[in-house]
Design an enzyme around this catalytic site. Structure first.
Site, PDB file in Angstrom:
ATOM      1  N   LYS A  37      49.167  -4.398 -35.210  1.00  0.00           N
ATOM      2  CA  LYS A  37      47.918  -5.111 -35.383  1.00  0.00           C
ATOM      3  C   LYS A  37      47.317  -4.702 -36.678  1.00  0.00           C
ATOM      4  CE  LYS A  37      45.390  -5.151 -31.132  1.00  0.00           C
ATOM      5  NZ  LYS A  37      44.400  -4.530 -30.515  1.00  0.00           N
ATOM      6  N   ARG A 155      30.728 -14.604 -27.500  1.00  0.00           N
ATOM      7  CA  ARG A 155      31.743 -14.988 -26.666  1.00  0.00           C
ATOM      8  C   ARG A 155      32.998 -15.625 -27.287  1.00  0.00           C
ATOM      9  NH1 ARG A 155      27.600 -20.006 -25.940  1.00  0.00           N
ATOM     10  NH2 ARG A 155      27.270 -19.165 -28.033  1.00  0.00           N
ATOM     11  N   GLU A 156      34.051 -15.372 -26.792  1.00  0.00           N
ATOM     12  CA  GLU A 156      35.206 -15.719 -27.480  1.00  0.00           C
ATOM     13  C   GLU A 156      35.209 -17.267 -28.181  1.00  0.00           C
ATOM     14  OE1 GLU A 156      39.135 -14.482 -26.140  1.00  0.00           O
ATOM     15  OE2 GLU A 156      38.318 -12.788 -25.395  1.00  0.00           O
ATOM     16  N   LYS A 208      24.803  -4.955 -20.247  1.00  0.00           N
ATOM     17  CA  LYS A 208      26.068  -5.760 -20.455  1.00  0.00           C
ATOM     18  C   LYS A 208      26.614  -6.109 -19.095  1.00  0.00           C
ATOM     19  CE  LYS A 208      29.616  -7.512 -22.365  1.00  0.00           C
ATOM     20  NZ  LYS A 208      30.256  -7.631 -23.536  1.00  0.00           N
ATOM     21  N   GLY A 257      34.824 -26.007 -11.681  1.00  0.00           N
ATOM     22  CA  GLY A 257      36.231 -26.456 -11.838  1.00  0.00           C
ATOM     23  C   GLY A 257      37.026 -25.066 -11.471  1.00  0.00           C
ATOM     24  N   CYS A 264      37.079 -10.686 -19.982  1.00  0.00           N
ATOM     25  CA  CYS A 264      35.706  -9.921 -19.744  1.00  0.00           C
ATOM     26  C   CYS A 264      35.252 -10.288 -18.368  1.00  0.00           C
ATOM     27  CB  CYS A 264      34.688 -10.278 -20.856  1.00  0.00           C
ATOM     28  SG  CYS A 264      35.337 -10.166 -22.538  1.00  0.00           S
ATOM     29  N   ARG A 333      44.366 -13.765 -21.178  1.00  0.00           N
ATOM     30  CA  ARG A 333      44.129 -12.861 -20.266  1.00  0.00           C
ATOM     31  C   ARG A 333      43.547 -13.431 -18.975  1.00  0.00           C
ATOM     32  NH1 ARG A 333      40.901  -8.559 -23.590  1.00  0.00           N
ATOM     33  NH2 ARG A 333      40.328 -10.299 -24.638  1.00  0.00           N
TER      34      ARG A 333
HETATM   35  C1  UGA Z   1      31.833 -13.657 -21.586  1.00  0.00           C
HETATM   36  C2  UGA Z   1      30.500 -13.633 -21.931  1.00  0.00           C
HETATM   37  O1  UGA Z   1      29.824 -14.979 -21.739  1.00  0.00           O
HETATM   38  C3  UGA Z   1      29.848 -13.103 -23.225  1.00  0.00           C
HETATM   39  O2  UGA Z   1      28.243 -13.147 -23.363  1.00  0.00           O
HETATM   40  C4  UGA Z   1      30.266 -11.492 -23.362  1.00  0.00           C
HETATM   41  O3  UGA Z   1      29.791 -10.808 -24.498  1.00  0.00           O
HETATM   42  C5  UGA Z   1      31.888 -11.670 -23.314  1.00  0.00           C
HETATM   43  O4  UGA Z   1      32.235 -12.080 -21.869  1.00  0.00           O
HETATM   44  C6  UGA Z   1      32.204 -10.216 -23.190  1.00  0.00           C
HETATM   45  O5  UGA Z   1      31.992  -9.371 -22.078  1.00  0.00           O
HETATM   46  O6  UGA Z   1      32.839  -9.829 -24.277  1.00  0.00           O
HETATM   47  P1  UGA Z   1      33.706 -14.952 -22.818  1.00  0.00           P
HETATM   48  O7  UGA Z   1      34.615 -14.332 -21.892  1.00  0.00           O
HETATM   49  O8  UGA Z   1      34.280 -14.986 -24.205  1.00  0.00           O
HETATM   50  O9  UGA Z   1      32.482 -14.355 -22.801  1.00  0.00           O
HETATM   51  O10 UGA Z   1      33.735 -16.443 -22.258  1.00  0.00           O
HETATM   52  P2  UGA Z   1      32.731 -17.397 -21.439  1.00  0.00           P
HETATM   53  O11 UGA Z   1      32.060 -18.441 -22.288  1.00  0.00           O
HETATM   54  O12 UGA Z   1      31.676 -16.516 -20.694  1.00  0.00           O
HETATM   55  O13 UGA Z   1      33.704 -17.950 -20.307  1.00  0.00           O
HETATM   56  C7  UGA Z   1      34.266 -17.061 -19.316  1.00  0.00           C
HETATM   57  C8  UGA Z   1      35.038 -18.241 -18.553  1.00  0.00           C
HETATM   58  O14 UGA Z   1      33.962 -18.696 -17.679  1.00  0.00           O
HETATM   59  C9  UGA Z   1      36.126 -19.158 -19.171  1.00  0.00           C
HETATM   60  O15 UGA Z   1      37.186 -19.230 -18.386  1.00  0.00           O
HETATM   61  C10 UGA Z   1      34.956 -20.434 -18.793  1.00  0.00           C
HETATM   62  O16 UGA Z   1      36.092 -21.659 -18.716  1.00  0.00           O
HETATM   63  C11 UGA Z   1      34.522 -20.233 -17.467  1.00  0.00           C
HETATM   64  N1  UGA Z   1      33.172 -21.133 -17.247  1.00  0.00           N
HETATM   65  C12 UGA Z   1      32.255 -20.882 -18.294  1.00  0.00           C
HETATM   66  C13 UGA Z   1      33.231 -21.812 -16.294  1.00  0.00           C
HETATM   67  O17 UGA Z   1      34.223 -21.832 -15.429  1.00  0.00           O
HETATM   68  N2  UGA Z   1      32.100 -22.458 -15.818  1.00  0.00           N
HETATM   69  C14 UGA Z   1      30.870 -22.493 -16.847  1.00  0.00           C
HETATM   70  O18 UGA Z   1      30.000 -23.113 -16.483  1.00  0.00           O
HETATM   71  C15 UGA Z   1      31.214 -21.423 -17.965  1.00  0.00           C
END
Ligand code: UGA
Length: 440
Positions: A37, A155-156, A208, A257, A264, A333
């Site tokens: 890395k 969020r990623e 968190k 879905g 996370c 992941r």
């Molecule tokens: C998540 C949290 O949203 C962040 O606030 C947090 O900081 C982060 O984890 C972390 O702990 O580091 P992230 O994993 O990047 O962020 O992505 P999300 O946007 O939360 O999506 C997570 C999953 O849920 C994805 O697979 C997405 O497709 C799914 N999702 C999201 C759904 O199936 N339906 C939705 O309505 C929203």
């Protein structure tokens, strides 16, 4: 006012945070002990995809605003503020979070700390971890270490933007000096009027995991409704829209879905359950078991739908559109799309994966799956197309063109993003989760 900060651990969180701190005008020293890395980062490359992030990181690296090291050297020791950003993955063979990297970096840092320096934990940890870290670090340092907990909610895919324009900054602190240093570091963001919540340390740790547990629960709630809709002729997408108008419910995170994945939400709800169990209150968050189970059942549902369309899956050509756990990311992941693709492949289907950015990550993770970077080639002669990640290019794809290439015009929309009328008009049979779509 500029602060000298160190950022320990340059994974997604750390690389983004280092870049954000540089954007805010601070001098950053990034510590990454992993040689592979480190080498990539030193060339201005970050080992994951997010639009704009690599350019911003590379810009600050070449300008000297970000420096990199593999050791806790004198440069690190001279920092005013140290952010611990290392990962806390799910422990092998257990639901609990593995905090060994956090502990190891805190110990390594402790012997180099200045007494007035502040250490801010950003990693997602089980409640109680910070108290233990503070004790261990103070023993090594020989003085009372200024530790704060400062969880990150990025969020990623939009991590840098989320870091620079967060909806709130949360800090759990034991003393005023630590708060002053943290406030200086975040001053440009606080000056925008961003809410700044000063909490006790355990609450900051808990915020968190509670936030991620709530988000996961919301998604599983609507996916549970999808299960009911599927057997009752109702439509979970319209249902989500209808309940979302109620401001108390809100319309975010109700997209039904194939469910949530990534590094996370899945591991954080499991880690939360494990920690609550240790604290003797396992039953308080036992419902998260159902949240997890509902989420995983969506994957079973797609595999079952695929089998009912294909009959014997052996030798059948399945195209998976999108393999990352969400768009604008190449993170595989716990990706629902990846698990579905692997399960169909294990049962003998010939799976071809298309994804705008994740194919090289896929070749490292699972080279056994077919990969195709051209969408039109990926769907050629397919017996079934599954949409696994809602990349924009799939929403915008021309169903007439794709329909002219496949062997069978059947698509399972795992993210409920396709324009059903348009796809049906082009002759496709459209199957979607949580919806009873009438096909000709
Ligand atoms: C998540 C949290 O949203 C962040 O606030 C947090 O900081 C982060 O984890 C972390 O702990 O580091 P992230 O994993 O990047 O962020 O992505 P999300 O946007 O939360 O999506 C997570 C999953 O849920 C994805 O697979 C997405 O497709 C799914 N999702 C999201 C759904 O199936 N339906 C939705 O309505 C929203």
């Amino acid at each position: 006012m500029s602060v000298k900060v160190s950022v320990i651990g340059l994974g997604y969180l750390g690389a983004t945070h280092a870049t954000a701190m540089a954007e805010l005008g601070h001098q950053v020293i990034g510590v990454e002990v992993d040689s592979k890395k480190f080498d990539l980062l030193s060339q201005g490359q970050i080992p994951f995809h997010e639009p704009g992030l690599q350019d911003a990181f590379a810009k600050h690296l070449s300008a000297g605003n970000i420096k990199l090291t593999q050791n806790f050297d004198s440069d690190v020791a001279s920092a005013d503020l140290h952010f611990i950003c290392v990962g806390t993955p799910q422990r092998q063979g257990s639901d609990a979070a593995d905090t060994s990297y956090v502990m190891a970096s805190a110990k390594a840092l402790a012997s180099h700390l200045r007494p007035d320096a502040v250490v801010a934990g950003k990693s997602t940890v089980p409640v109680g971890t910070a108290t233990e870290l503070q004790k261990v670090m103070s023993e090594i340092a020989g003085f009372d270490v200024n530790l704060v907990w400062n969880p990150e909610f990025l969020r990623e895919g939009t991590a840098l933007e989320d870091s620079l324009r967060p909806d709130r900054i949360v800090v759990g602190a034991w003393n005023e000096h630590s708060l002053d240093v943290i406030k200086t570091a975040y001053a440009p963001i606080l000056n925008l009027g961003t809410p700044f919540l000063v909490l006790d340390v355990p609450t900051a740790e808990l915020v968190k995991v509670a936030a991620n547990a709530f988000l996961a629960t919301k998604i599983s709630f609507i996916n549970a409704m999808a299960e009911v809709a599927e057997v009752s002729g109702a439509d979970a997408v319209s249902l989500a829209k209808a309940i979302g108008y109620d401001e108390r419910i809100g319309n975010k995170f109700l997209r039904t879905g194939i469910g949530f994945g990534g590094g996370c939400l899945p591991k954080d709800i499991r880690g939360f359950m494990a920690r609550a169990e240790e604290l003797g209150v396992g039953s308080a968050v036992e419902f998260l078991k159902d949240v997890d189970a509902i989420n995983l059942r969506r994957r079973d549902r797609v595999v079952a739908l695929a089998k009912s369309e294909l009959g014997d899956v052996r030798g059948k050509r399945v195209t998976m559109l999108g393999i990352s756990f969400k768009p604008d990311s190449d993170d595989l992941r716990d990706s629902p799309a990846l698990e579905i693709a692997q399960r169909l492949s294990r049962e003998g289907a010939e799976v071809t994966v298309h994804d705008p950015v994740s194919l090289s990550a896929l070749s490292e993770k699972d080279p056994s799956l077919g990969r195709e970077s051209e969408l039109v080639e990926a769907v050629r002669e397919a017996d079934l197309v599954i949409l696994g990640t809602e990349w924009k290019q799939y929403k915008d794809a021309d169903p007439e063109l794709l329909g002219s290439l496949v062997a069978t015009k059947t698509v399972i929309d795992g993210r409920n993003v396709l324009d059903v009328d348009r796809w049906q008009a082009a002759g496709w049979k459209v199957i979607a989760l949580g919806r009873s779509i009438q096909n000709a």
